[in-house]
Design a protein around this motif. Structure first.
Motif, PDB file in Angstrom:
ATOM      1  N   THR A   1       4.629 142.087 -26.309  1.00 37.37           N
ATOM      2  CA  THR A   1       5.921 142.625 -26.179  1.00 37.37           C
ATOM      3  C   THR A   1       7.168 141.614 -25.482  1.00 37.37           C
ATOM      4  O   THR A   1       8.182 141.877 -26.082  1.00 37.37           O
ATOM      5  CB  THR A   1       5.597 143.896 -25.323  1.00 37.37           C
ATOM      6  OG1 THR A   1       4.825 144.800 -25.912  1.00 37.37           O
ATOM      7  CG2 THR A   1       7.090 144.854 -25.261  1.00 37.37           C
ATOM      8  N   GLY A   2       6.788 141.077 -24.777  1.00 40.74           N
ATOM      9  CA  GLY A   2       7.623 140.184 -23.906  1.00 40.74           C
ATOM     10  C   GLY A   2       8.033 139.139 -24.921  1.00 40.74           C
ATOM     11  O   GLY A   2       9.279 138.773 -24.894  1.00 40.74           O
ATOM     12  N   VAL A   3       7.387 138.521 -25.780  1.00 36.91           N
ATOM     13  CA  VAL A   3       7.655 137.586 -26.724  1.00 36.91           C
ATOM     14  C   VAL A   3       8.390 138.046 -27.845  1.00 36.91           C
ATOM     15  O   VAL A   3       9.595 137.489 -28.055  1.00 36.91           O
ATOM     16  CB  VAL A   3       6.057 136.556 -27.348  1.00 36.91           C
ATOM     17  CG1 VAL A   3       6.648 135.953 -28.257  1.00 36.91           C
ATOM     18  CG2 VAL A   3       5.689 136.114 -26.295  1.00 36.91           C
ATOM     19  N   ALA A   4       7.916 139.253 -28.332  1.00 40.83           N
ATOM     20  CA  ALA A   4       9.032 139.775 -29.372  1.00 40.83           C
ATOM     21  C   ALA A   4      10.299 140.084 -28.825  1.00 40.83           C
ATOM     22  O   ALA A   4      11.436 140.107 -29.373  1.00 40.83           O
ATOM     23  CB  ALA A   4       8.315 140.917 -30.064  1.00 40.83           C
ATOM     24  N   LEU A   5      10.421 140.697 -27.586  1.00 43.29           N
ATOM     25  CA  LEU A   5      11.746 140.858 -26.953  1.00 43.29           C
ATOM     26  C   LEU A   5      12.634 139.566 -26.807  1.00 43.29           C
ATOM     27  O   LEU A   5      13.864 139.581 -27.088  1.00 43.29           O
ATOM     28  CB  LEU A   5      11.382 141.781 -25.856  1.00 43.29           C
ATOM     29  CG  LEU A   5      12.686 142.459 -25.164  1.00 43.29           C
ATOM     30  CD1 LEU A   5      13.205 143.528 -26.284  1.00 43.29           C
ATOM     31  CD2 LEU A   5      12.253 143.311 -23.941  1.00 43.29           C
ATOM     32  N   ALA A   6      12.026 138.681 -26.250  1.00 43.79           N
ATOM     33  CA  ALA A   6      12.712 137.467 -26.009  1.00 43.79           C
ATOM     34  C   ALA A   6      13.055 136.813 -27.285  1.00 43.79           C
ATOM     35  O   ALA A   6      14.319 136.020 -27.427  1.00 43.79           O
ATOM     36  CB  ALA A   6      11.950 136.395 -25.329  1.00 43.79           C
ATOM     37  N   ALA A   7      12.362 136.789 -28.425  1.00 41.66           N
ATOM     38  CA  ALA A   7      12.745 136.491 -29.695  1.00 41.66           C
ATOM     39  C   ALA A   7      13.861 136.917 -30.260  1.00 41.66           C
ATOM     40  O   ALA A   7      14.679 136.598 -30.995  1.00 41.66           O
ATOM     41  CB  ALA A   7      11.363 136.183 -30.646  1.00 41.66           C
ATOM     42  N   GLY A   8      13.596 138.485 -30.107  1.00 41.13           N
ATOM     43  CA  GLY A   8      14.958 139.119 -30.534  1.00 41.13           C
ATOM     44  C   GLY A   8      16.026 139.098 -29.948  1.00 41.13           C
ATOM     45  O   GLY A   8      17.494 138.919 -30.484  1.00 41.13           O
ATOM     46  N   MET A   9      16.163 138.915 -28.634  1.00 46.55           N
ATOM     47  CA  MET A   9      17.374 138.408 -28.027  1.00 46.55           C
ATOM     48  C   MET A   9      18.010 137.016 -28.215  1.00 46.55           C
ATOM     49  O   MET A   9      19.162 136.852 -28.396  1.00 46.55           O
ATOM     50  CB  MET A   9      17.197 138.585 -26.252  1.00 46.55           C
ATOM     51  CG  MET A   9      16.718 140.084 -25.944  1.00 46.55           C
ATOM     52  SD  MET A   9      16.636 140.341 -24.093  1.00 46.55           S
ATOM     53  CE  MET A   9      15.669 138.892 -23.543  1.00 46.55           C
ATOM     54  N   ILE A  10      17.213 136.348 -28.401  1.00 48.81           N
ATOM     55  CA  ILE A  10      17.557 134.752 -28.770  1.00 48.81           C
ATOM     56  C   ILE A  10      18.085 134.892 -30.303  1.00 48.81           C
ATOM     57  O   ILE A  10      19.265 134.245 -30.595  1.00 48.81           O
ATOM     58  CB  ILE A  10      16.490 133.742 -28.780  1.00 48.81           C
ATOM     59  CG1 ILE A  10      16.014 133.628 -27.103  1.00 48.81           C
ATOM     60  CG2 ILE A  10      16.644 132.659 -29.492  1.00 48.81           C
ATOM     61  CD1 ILE A  10      14.675 132.688 -27.216  1.00 48.81           C
ATOM     62  N   THR A  11      17.469 135.791 -31.017  1.00 45.43           N
ATOM     63  CA  THR A  11      18.071 135.591 -32.283  1.00 45.43           C
ATOM     64  C   THR A  11      19.371 136.426 -32.377  1.00 45.43           C
ATOM     65  O   THR A  11      20.092 136.026 -33.068  1.00 45.43           O
ATOM     66  CB  THR A  11      17.043 136.586 -33.271  1.00 45.43           C
ATOM     67  OG1 THR A  11      15.852 135.904 -33.233  1.00 45.43           O
ATOM     68  CG2 THR A  11      17.625 136.721 -34.884  1.00 45.43           C
ATOM     69  N   ALA A  12      19.417 137.381 -31.567  1.00 46.36           N
ATOM     70  CA  ALA A  12      20.587 138.255 -31.469  1.00 46.36           C
ATOM     71  C   ALA A  12      21.791 137.177 -30.984  1.00 46.36           C
ATOM     72  O   ALA A  12      22.980 137.313 -31.385  1.00 46.36           O
ATOM     73  CB  ALA A  12      20.623 139.385 -30.550  1.00 46.36           C
ATOM     74  N   VAL A  13      21.595 136.690 -29.980  1.00 46.52           N
ATOM     75  CA  VAL A  13      22.672 135.611 -29.420  1.00 46.52           C
ATOM     76  C   VAL A  13      22.757 134.366 -30.564  1.00 46.52           C
ATOM     77  O   VAL A  13      23.935 134.152 -30.660  1.00 46.52           O
ATOM     78  CB  VAL A  13      22.171 134.806 -28.043  1.00 46.52           C
ATOM     79  CG1 VAL A  13      23.178 133.620 -27.801  1.00 46.52           C
ATOM     80  CG2 VAL A  13      22.076 136.105 -27.173  1.00 46.52           C
ATOM     81  N   ALA A  14      21.822 134.118 -31.231  1.00 46.04           N
ATOM     82  CA  ALA A  14      22.075 132.923 -32.247  1.00 46.04           C
ATOM     83  C   ALA A  14      22.911 133.395 -33.403  1.00 46.04           C
ATOM     84  O   ALA A  14      23.808 132.703 -33.927  1.00 46.04           O
ATOM     85  CB  ALA A  14      20.726 132.489 -32.647  1.00 46.04           C
ATOM     86  N   SER A  15      22.879 134.785 -33.761  1.00 48.23           N
ATOM     87  CA  SER A  15      23.336 135.287 -34.890  1.00 48.23           C
ATOM     88  C   SER A  15      24.964 135.693 -34.482  1.00 48.23           C
ATOM     89  O   SER A  15      25.652 136.155 -35.377  1.00 48.23           O
ATOM     90  CB  SER A  15      22.661 136.264 -35.413  1.00 48.23           C
ATOM     91  OG  SER A  15      22.499 137.583 -34.789  1.00 48.23           O
ATOM     92  N   GLY A  16      25.281 135.791 -33.228  1.00 42.05           N
ATOM     93  CA  GLY A  16      26.506 136.286 -32.930  1.00 42.05           C
ATOM     94  C   GLY A  16      26.833 137.934 -33.127  1.00 42.05           C
ATOM     95  O   GLY A  16      27.542 138.132 -33.701  1.00 42.05           O
ATOM     96  N   ILE A  17      25.577 138.386 -32.628  1.00 41.33           N
ATOM     97  CA  ILE A  17      25.452 139.759 -33.044  1.00 41.33           C
ATOM     98  C   ILE A  17      26.909 140.645 -32.387  1.00 41.33           C
ATOM     99  O   ILE A  17      27.341 141.611 -32.928  1.00 41.33           O
ATOM    100  CB  ILE A  17      24.319 140.572 -32.602  1.00 41.33           C
ATOM    101  CG1 ILE A  17      23.811 141.882 -33.312  1.00 41.33           C
ATOM    102  CG2 ILE A  17      24.059 140.790 -31.263  1.00 41.33           C
ATOM    103  CD1 ILE A  17      22.454 142.516 -33.164  1.00 41.33           C
ATOM    104  N   MET A  18      27.269 140.249 -31.099  1.00 43.26           N
ATOM    105  CA  MET A  18      28.251 141.082 -30.508  1.00 43.26           C
ATOM    106  C   MET A  18      29.557 140.737 -31.291  1.00 43.26           C
ATOM    107  O   MET A  18      30.406 141.539 -30.858  1.00 43.26           O
ATOM    108  CB  MET A  18      28.293 140.377 -28.966  1.00 43.26           C
ATOM    109  CG  MET A  18      26.888 140.857 -28.261  1.00 43.26           C
ATOM    110  SD  MET A  18      26.681 142.932 -28.671  1.00 43.26           S
ATOM    111  CE  MET A  18      27.980 143.480 -27.448  1.00 43.26           C
ATOM    112  N   GLU A  19      29.743 139.642 -31.890  1.00 50.55           N
ATOM    113  CA  GLU A  19      30.920 139.375 -32.620  1.00 50.55           C
ATOM    114  C   GLU A  19      31.273 140.396 -33.691  1.00 50.55           C
ATOM    115  O   GLU A  19      32.390 140.687 -34.211  1.00 50.55           O
ATOM    116  CB  GLU A  19      31.101 138.085 -33.117  1.00 50.55           C
ATOM    117  CG  GLU A  19      31.587 137.061 -31.963  1.00 50.55           C
ATOM    118  CD  GLU A  19      30.541 136.311 -31.161  1.00 50.55           C
ATOM    119  OE1 GLU A  19      29.500 135.947 -31.898  1.00 50.55           O
ATOM    120  OE2 GLU A  19      30.355 136.148 -30.095  1.00 50.55           O
ATOM    121  N   GLN A  20      30.170 141.023 -34.218  1.00 47.00           N
ATOM    122  CA  GLN A  20      30.170 142.006 -35.269  1.00 47.00           C
ATOM    123  C   GLN A  20      30.433 143.326 -34.960  1.00 47.00           C
ATOM    124  O   GLN A  20      30.547 144.134 -35.674  1.00 47.00           O
ATOM    125  CB  GLN A  20      28.914 141.687 -35.893  1.00 47.00           C
ATOM    126  CG  GLN A  20      28.481 140.444 -36.772  1.00 47.00           C
ATOM    127  CD  GLN A  20      27.124 140.396 -37.061  1.00 47.00           C
ATOM    128  OE1 GLN A  20      26.566 141.519 -37.053  1.00 47.00           O
ATOM    129  NE2 GLN A  20      26.741 139.375 -37.020  1.00 47.00           N
TER     130      GLN A  20
END
Length: 64
Positions: free
Chosen positions: A43-62
């Motif tokens: 769970t922790g690994v998947a959550l961290a991977a999701g957060m890193i992917t979100a930051v890398a994809s620029g999800i908040m600019e969308q």
């Protein structure tokens, strides 16, 4: 009435991040019910991977 201009489409990285975060919470639910430490680690690994992917994809600019 709001116009349709200015809306940014989500990219593949954003959807991957959302999928990883939802999967992490789903796995965390099973980890809580089963009292499983290895599932908590997953769970922790998947959550961290999701957060890193979100930051890398620029999800908040969308967001609009």
């Amino acid at each position: 009435m709001a116009g349709s201009g200015g809306h940014h489409k989500a990219n593949t990285g954003s959807w991957a991040a959302v999928f990883l975060i939802i999967a992490a919470f789903s796995i965390g639910t099973f980890a809580l019910v089963l009292h499983s430490v290895p599932l908590w680690i997953v769970t922790g690994v998947a959550l961290a991977a999701g957060m890193i992917t979100a930051v890398a994809s620029g999800i908040m600019e969308q967001a609009y």
